[in-house]
Enzyme design. Structure first.
Site, PDB file in Angstrom:
ATOM      1  N   GLU A  68      -9.551  -1.094   5.836  1.00 57.05           N
ATOM      2  CA  GLU A  68      -8.401  -1.378   6.705  1.00 57.05           C
ATOM      3  C   GLU A  68      -8.783  -1.273   8.182  1.00 57.05           C
ATOM      4  O   GLU A  68      -8.339  -2.053   9.007  1.00 57.05           O
ATOM      5  CB  GLU A  68      -7.262  -0.396   6.377  1.00 57.05           C
ATOM      6  CG  GLU A  68      -5.991  -0.648   7.177  1.00 57.05           C
ATOM      7  CD  GLU A  68      -4.810   0.196   6.702  1.00 57.05           C
ATOM      8  OE1 GLU A  68      -5.018   1.125   5.909  1.00 57.05           O
ATOM      9  OE2 GLU A  68      -3.690  -0.094   7.142  1.00 57.05           O
TER      10      GLU A  68
ATOM     11  N   GLN B  42       0.854  -1.203   0.000  1.00 53.53           N
ATOM     12  CA  GLN B  42       0.000   0.000   0.000  1.00 53.53           C
ATOM     13  C   GLN B  42       0.885   1.246   0.000  1.00 53.53           C
ATOM     14  O   GLN B  42       1.544   1.533   1.003  1.00 53.53           O
ATOM     15  CB  GLN B  42      -0.860  -0.029   1.270  1.00 53.53           C
ATOM     16  CG  GLN B  42      -1.755   1.161   1.465  1.00 53.53           C
ATOM     17  CD  GLN B  42      -2.531   1.061   2.784  1.00 53.53           C
ATOM     18  OE1 GLN B  42      -2.080   0.382   3.713  1.00 53.53           O
ATOM     19  NE2 GLN B  42      -3.664   1.710   2.862  1.00 53.53           N
ATOM     20  N   GLY B  43       0.890   1.975  -1.101  1.00 52.14           N
ATOM     21  CA  GLY B  43       1.739   3.166  -1.207  1.00 52.14           C
ATOM     22  C   GLY B  43       0.957   4.437  -0.946  1.00 52.14           C
ATOM     23  O   GLY B  43       0.637   5.184  -1.878  1.00 52.14           O
TER      24      GLY B  43
ATOM     25  N   SER C 200      -3.538   7.185  13.190  1.00 49.52           N
ATOM     26  CA  SER C 200      -3.083   7.363  14.575  1.00 49.52           C
ATOM     27  C   SER C 200      -4.275   7.687  15.487  1.00 49.52           C
ATOM     28  O   SER C 200      -5.346   8.088  15.021  1.00 49.52           O
ATOM     29  CB  SER C 200      -2.048   8.498  14.638  1.00 49.52           C
ATOM     30  OG  SER C 200      -2.683   9.706  14.299  1.00 49.52           O
TER      31      SER C 200
ATOM     32  N   GLU D  71      -4.710  10.193  17.372  1.00 47.52           N
ATOM     33  CA  GLU D  71      -5.137  11.599  17.257  1.00 47.52           C
ATOM     34  C   GLU D  71      -6.085  11.768  16.065  1.00 47.52           C
ATOM     35  O   GLU D  71      -7.088  12.485  16.159  1.00 47.52           O
ATOM     36  CB  GLU D  71      -3.910  12.516  17.074  1.00 47.52           C
ATOM     37  CG  GLU D  71      -2.983  12.600  18.286  1.00 47.52           C
ATOM     38  CD  GLU D  71      -2.006  11.425  18.381  1.00 47.52           C
ATOM     39  OE1 GLU D  71      -2.007  10.561  17.478  1.00 47.52           O
ATOM     40  OE2 GLU D  71      -1.253  11.359  19.365  1.00 47.52           O
TER      41      GLU D  71
HETATM   42  C1  LIG Z   1       4.016  -0.670  11.436  1.00 45.97           C
HETATM   43  C2  LIG Z   1       3.583   0.325  10.413  1.00 45.97           C
HETATM   44  C3  LIG Z   1       3.234  -0.104   9.147  1.00 45.97           C
HETATM   45  C4  LIG Z   1       2.831   0.830   8.178  1.00 45.97           C
HETATM   46  N1  LIG Z   1       2.522   0.363   6.926  1.00 45.97           N
HETATM   47  C5  LIG Z   1       2.187   1.258   5.952  1.00 45.97           C
HETATM   48  C6  LIG Z   1       1.932   0.818   4.614  1.00 45.97           C
HETATM   49  O1  LIG Z   1       2.003  -0.377   4.299  1.00 45.97           O
HETATM   50  N2  LIG Z   1       1.617   1.735   3.675  1.00 45.97           N
HETATM   51  C7  LIG Z   1       1.517   3.064   3.982  1.00 45.97           C
HETATM   52  O2  LIG Z   1       1.184   3.845   3.097  1.00 45.97           O
HETATM   53  N3  LIG Z   1       1.765   3.519   5.230  1.00 45.97           N
HETATM   54  C8  LIG Z   1       2.106   2.643   6.215  1.00 45.97           C
HETATM   55  N4  LIG Z   1       2.389   3.104   7.499  1.00 45.97           N
HETATM   56  C9  LIG Z   1       2.373   4.550   7.751  1.00 45.97           C
HETATM   57  C10 LIG Z   1       1.247   5.037   8.600  1.00 45.97           C
HETATM   58  O3  LIG Z   1       0.037   4.974   7.912  1.00 45.97           O
HETATM   59  C11 LIG Z   1       1.636   6.474   9.021  1.00 45.97           C
HETATM   60  O4  LIG Z   1       2.744   6.350   9.894  1.00 45.97           O
HETATM   61  C12 LIG Z   1       0.515   7.186   9.713  1.00 45.97           C
HETATM   62  O5  LIG Z   1      -0.479   7.514   8.780  1.00 45.97           O
HETATM   63  C13 LIG Z   1       1.000   8.477  10.424  1.00 45.97           C
HETATM   64  O6  LIG Z   1       1.644   9.309   9.520  1.00 45.97           O
HETATM   65  P1  LIG Z   1       3.123   9.906   9.798  1.00 45.97           P
HETATM   66  O7  LIG Z   1       3.983   8.771  10.261  1.00 45.97           O
HETATM   67  O8  LIG Z   1       3.531  10.661   8.565  1.00 45.97           O
HETATM   68  O9  LIG Z   1       2.980  10.891  11.013  1.00 45.97           O
HETATM   69  P2  LIG Z   1       2.417  12.433  10.994  1.00 45.97           P
HETATM   70  O10 LIG Z   1       1.263  12.510  10.056  1.00 45.97           O
HETATM   71  O11 LIG Z   1       3.626  13.294  10.736  1.00 45.97           O
HETATM   72  O12 LIG Z   1       1.929  12.562  12.447  1.00 45.97           O
HETATM   73  C14 LIG Z   1       2.807  12.717  13.557  1.00 45.97           C
HETATM   74  C15 LIG Z   1       1.957  12.893  14.809  1.00 45.97           C
HETATM   75  O13 LIG Z   1       1.131  14.062  14.705  1.00 45.97           O
HETATM   76  C16 LIG Z   1      -0.242  13.710  14.869  1.00 45.97           C
HETATM   77  N5  LIG Z   1      -1.075  14.496  13.957  1.00 45.97           N
HETATM   78  C17 LIG Z   1      -0.856  14.703  12.637  1.00 45.97           C
HETATM   79  N6  LIG Z   1      -1.858  15.451  12.116  1.00 45.97           N
HETATM   80  C18 LIG Z   1      -2.724  15.716  13.134  1.00 45.97           C
HETATM   81  C19 LIG Z   1      -3.951  16.427  13.228  1.00 45.97           C
HETATM   82  N7  LIG Z   1      -4.497  17.018  12.166  1.00 45.97           N
HETATM   83  N8  LIG Z   1      -4.556  16.487  14.433  1.00 45.97           N
HETATM   84  C20 LIG Z   1      -4.016  15.890  15.520  1.00 45.97           C
HETATM   85  N9  LIG Z   1      -2.858  15.217  15.493  1.00 45.97           N
HETATM   86  C21 LIG Z   1      -2.215  15.110  14.321  1.00 45.97           C
HETATM   87  C22 LIG Z   1      -0.326  12.259  14.488  1.00 45.97           C
HETATM   88  O14 LIG Z   1      -1.430  11.610  15.075  1.00 45.97           O
HETATM   89  C23 LIG Z   1       0.980  11.721  15.054  1.00 45.97           C
HETATM   90  O15 LIG Z   1       0.886  11.471  16.420  1.00 45.97           O
HETATM   91  C24 LIG Z   1       2.774   2.195   8.483  1.00 45.97           C
HETATM   92  C25 LIG Z   1       3.128   2.636   9.765  1.00 45.97           C
HETATM   93  C26 LIG Z   1       3.541   1.728  10.720  1.00 45.97           C
HETATM   94  C27 LIG Z   1       3.926   2.244  12.079  1.00 45.97           C
END
Ligand SMILES: Cc1cc2nc3c(=O)[nH]c(=O)nc-3n(C[C@H](O)[C@H](O)[C@H](O)COP(=O)(O)OP(=O)(O)OC[C@H]3O[C@@H](n4cnc5c(N)ncnc54)[C@H](O)[C@@H]3O)c2cc1C
Length: 388
Positions: A244, A126-127, A367, A369
């Protein structure tokens, strides 16, 4: 016997005879933090399941599924966990892309891709996430341009689970130059085995690499490999996220129950259960597990009317937080032993792995949040979050 119980008993009988011989050694293998374990053997096991018609059971029969009801799907997941069967390898195709293609794909896309997902001959990743576009998926910068032969994709994805094992990636890319946020995005199906795709593993806290950075540099895909209309990718991508967070998590409390039962047994053995604070936390964990089960049943009820609604967010926050706390409790039950690895730095025990990996539960699939935002806006009707 109800039809669900009949279904349950049929699957249980098959699992009992299926998880024998060469497959017996796969019991309990794989799973979060251990996706690398016996991957080829787990793939063979899953193809064996497919041959017997036990993959994609929730898909309609016309697409190779069994048209199983939601209750039957829950029974399936429960029996699978009870049998300690190995972690699935084709779940991203089966549970995320498959339902999306069934809902939004063309006949040609369904004919081309669903059989490979069902037979587990083609694995998918999933990209979605990118640097600066994780929670804020509308910030996607990967772009795709249409030319005479198809699409050319350029950009970077991150945290792409199992990209290193996958033949295909479904991704969100910007196809409307100059568009912003949710507009001008498209949902594309891109082959991984080509010169324009580079997969770089990311090492996790657990020392293993289950996800990756993926770089697309003028990677090619066919003109027909866009799901939904070009520019309408946001709607399709959101539907995949619903799948999902929804039905695919309904059976997981059985796996959690096994973990909790094993932790209670350990606390009895090593004396930790004598500590009143640990006893209290174990009892709370048990109560929380019942809440997860009732939430799943409530979601099931809502889902019977169509796709799971925002209850899926309540469920996601609850189980993710519960499981993260179980990891912390496991470390406290282990006591000083929890700090020691067996040998090499990453020779982790099951409880250490649970503790480290469960830190990710409150992040992936949305997440905590973000789930709270969804509940605030779509369930409680509070004003929308202010955005720049
Ligand atoms: C084990 C694992 C597997 C994964 N597999 C995939 C995969 O196969 N394909 C894929 O596409 N992604 C994958 N991901 C990515 C995952 O979907 C993202 O990590 C997730 O969407 C959070 O995005 P970010 O890491 O960019 O954090 P950010 O978006 O930068 O967020 C950082 C923090 O800020 C908070 N935050 C951000 N915006 C807001 C808001 N508007 N209000 C309140 N709080 C906020 C977030 O909740 C978080 O605590 C995976 C992640 C993990 C940990």
């Amino acid at each position: 016997m109800s039809s669900t119980e009949k279904f349950r008993s049929e699957f249980r009988t098959w699992l009992r005879s299926g998880l024998t011989g060469e497959f017996a050694a796969l019991k309990g293998r794989g799973g979060p933090g251990r996706e690398h374990e016996a991957f080829a053997e787990r793939l063979a096991w899953e193809r064996h399941m497919a041959a017997a018609g036990w993959t994609c059971i929730g898909w309609p029969q016309e697409y190779g599924g069994r048209g199983a009801t939601l209750e039957e799907q829950v029974a399936f997941h429960e029996e699978y966990a009870l049998a300690d069967a190995p972690a699935r390898v084709g779940h991203i195709g089966e549970q995320l892309l498959g339902p999306t293609l069934i809902a939004f794909g063309t006949d040609g896309q369904r004919d081309r891709f669903l059989p490979g997902i069902r037979s587990v001959e083609e694995l998918w990743c999933q990209g979605y996430s990118e640097p600066d576009a994780g929670s804020d998926l509308a910030n996607v910068r990967t772009r795709a341009e249409r030319d005479a032969d198809g699409w050319s994709v350029t950009g970077q994805k991150i945290w792409t689970s199992l990209a290193h094992e996958s033949q295909w990636c479904f991704l969100v890319a910007r196809t409307g130059p100059g568009t912003h946020r949710h507009e001008g995005l498209s949902y594309l199906l891109v082959p991984m085995d080509q010169p324009g795709v580079e997969v770089r593993p990311i090492t996790q806290l657990t020392g293993t690499s289950e996800f990756n950075e993926v770089f697309f540099d003028a990677a090619r895909t066919g003109a027909d490999n866009v799901v939904g209309e070009p520019g309408d990718g946001w709607r399709v991508a959101m539907a995949t996220l619903g799948f999902e967070r929804g039905v695919s998590t309904l059976g997981q409390q059985v796996g959690f129950r096994r973990e909790l039962e094993e932790l209670i047994a350990l606390a009895r053995r090593n004396g930790a259960a004598g500590d009143p604070l640990i006893r209290d936390r174990l009892a709370r964990a048990w109560t929380g597990l019942e809440i997860i089960r009732f939430n799943a049943l409530r979601m099931l009820d809502g889902a019977a009317a169509g796709a799971p609604g925002p209850e899926a967010s309540i469920s996601k926050i609850y189980w993710a937080t519960w499981h993260r706390e179980l990891g912390e409790l496991a470390m406290d039950v282990c006591g000083a032993d929890g700090m020691l690895a067996d040998g090499a730095p990453y020779d982790l025990g099951d409880w250490q792995r649970l503790f480290l990996f469960s830190r990710a539960d409150t992040i992936y699939a949305g997440s905590n949040e973000i789930q709270r935002n969804i509940i605030a806006e779509r369930v409680l009707g509070l004003p929308k979050e202010a955005r720049a």
